[in-house]
Write an enzyme that holds these catalytic residues in place. Structure first.
Site, PDB file in Angstrom:
ATOM      1  CG  MET A  30      -2.007  -1.095   1.088  1.00  0.00           C
ATOM      2  SD  MET A  30      -3.531  -0.750   1.995  1.00  0.00           S
ATOM      3  CE  MET A  30      -2.926  -0.604   3.663  1.00  0.00           C
ATOM      4  CG  HIS A  34       8.866   0.300   6.079  1.00  0.00           C
ATOM      5  ND1 HIS A  34       9.213  -1.033   6.158  1.00  0.00           N
ATOM      6  CD2 HIS A  34       7.535   0.360   6.366  1.00  0.00           C
ATOM      7  CE1 HIS A  34       8.159  -1.743   6.506  1.00  0.00           C
ATOM      8  NE2 HIS A  34       7.121  -0.921   6.623  1.00  0.00           N
ATOM      9  N   GLY A  36      11.546  -2.608   5.337  1.00  0.00           N
ATOM     10  CA  GLY A  36      10.874  -3.902   5.394  1.00  0.00           C
ATOM     11  C   GLY A  36      10.254  -4.279   4.065  1.00  0.00           C
ATOM     12  CG  HIS A  37       7.080  -1.985   2.271  1.00  0.00           C
ATOM     13  ND1 HIS A  37       6.991  -0.879   3.076  1.00  0.00           N
ATOM     14  CD2 HIS A  37       5.855  -2.573   2.315  1.00  0.00           C
ATOM     15  CE1 HIS A  37       5.772  -0.793   3.582  1.00  0.00           C
ATOM     16  NE2 HIS A  37       5.062  -1.804   3.135  1.00  0.00           N
ATOM     17  CD  GLN A  61      -6.157  -3.715   2.697  1.00  0.00           C
ATOM     18  OE1 GLN A  61      -6.102  -4.195   1.551  1.00  0.00           O
ATOM     19  NE2 GLN A  61      -5.151  -3.797   3.549  1.00  0.00           N
ATOM     20  CE  LYS A 150       4.231  -5.106   9.939  1.00  0.00           C
ATOM     21  NZ  LYS A 150       2.802  -4.726  10.192  1.00  0.00           N
ATOM     22  NE  ARG A 188      -2.571   1.342  10.125  1.00  0.00           N
ATOM     23  CZ  ARG A 188      -2.914   0.422   9.240  1.00  0.00           C
ATOM     24  NH1 ARG A 188      -2.140  -0.619   9.067  1.00  0.00           N
ATOM     25  NH2 ARG A 188      -4.007   0.547   8.512  1.00  0.00           N
TER      26      ARG A 188
END
Length: 285
Positions: A30, A34, A36-37, A61, A150, A188
């Site tokens: 989305m 960061h 992690g992506h 969602q 996660k 987030r």
């Protein structure tokens, strides 16, 4: 890196790759990317010749009181990261491109697995996830799709969906990327103020302690859930759930279950954070 905004553009590019015999990896996101992506992108690149990344903030969602409108849209910065990472194609569609007839009347809904954890209090959330991912699979036609561990429940649901609907896509779960203090990386996290950010790592710290308790023989799972929920609430969180679950069914774990996931969702201020740890119980008393 190429950028596409329409379904037809993506299909044209991917058809060309397939004609050349190239394998295609896919990372749906989305946006507000960061590291992690980017680790998911690199995982896909290690497995495939070409990698497609989608950036689409999916309205179906989000619940009525959730953060769809304030979810960060940072397409230019995201694209720059993807260029650096080596992605071959960015797919950034509009809402109208993904939902061309307006309100959907056709939904993909995985029963059972969505009844627990996040699904218990976020009605329609996973139906929105599975519907949009099935659309994206149909558009991109990937050989491999990579998702982060996660979102443990989401990963389990998408694996079941893919198997039952016979999508020719290998679903790969990639380990959770964490900050140095243990906080799971998430878009987030940017909503946390300075004091909240200092508290946030307590989620993972308590998950590790709870896992250690189980590994050392604790089997009263409901008591453990209550005790660690109280710890987090006392520390300043508002715990939505903290559950020791069967890793396959996601139902609350029984004493004789051996493959477990400890999952938590908690609000810190206005920001909802999730995390989990998995463990295999070797010697169940």
């Amino acid at each position: 890196m190429q950028t596409a905004h329409t379904v037809s553009q993506v299909r044209e590019v991917v058809r060309g790759w397939h004609r050349e015999g190239l394998s295609v990896g896919f990372v749906p996101t989305m946006g507000n990317l960061h590291s992690g992506h980017i680790s998911l992108v690199r995982e896909a690149m290690a497995r495939c010749d070409k990698v497609v990344v989608s950036i689409f903030v999916n309205p179906t969602q989000f619940g009525p009181n959730e953060d769809f409108d304030r979810y960060p849209r940072t397409l230019d910065a995201d694209a720059a990261q993807l260029v650096d990472a080596g992605a071959a194609l960015l797919f950034a569609p509009s809402v109208e491109e993904i939902y061309p007839l307006g309100q959907n009347q056709t939904w993909v809904d995985v029963e059972g697995l969505g009844d627990y954890l996040c699904g218990a209090n976020r009605e329609g959330h996973f139906r929105g996830v599975t519907t949009v991912v099935s659309k994206l699979f149909n558009i991109v036609q990937p050989d491999v799709a990579v998702f982060g561990e996660k979102d443990f429940q989401q990963l389990a649901i998408l694996r079941r969906m893919s198997e039952e609907l016979l999508f020719p896509v290998k679903i790969v779960g990639a380990p959770t990327s964490r900050e140095d203090d243990g906080l799971a990386k998430s878009s987030r996290n940017g909503f946390l103020d300075e004091s909240e950010r200092k508290l946030a790592p307590l989620i993972y710290a308590n998950l590790q302690k709870l896992r250690s308790d189980i590994e050392q023989g604790a089997r009263d799972f409901r008591n453990l859930e209550q005790r660690y929920t109280e710890r987090l609430n006392t520390a300043g969180f508002q715990v939505d759930y903290l559950t020791i679950a069967n890793a396959s069914s996601l139902a609350p774990a029984a004493k004789n279950d051996t493959d477990l996931v400890v999952a938590v969702a908690a609000k810190l201020g206005k920001t909802r954070l999730i995390d989990n740890v998995s463990l295999a119980v070797v010697d169940n008393p």
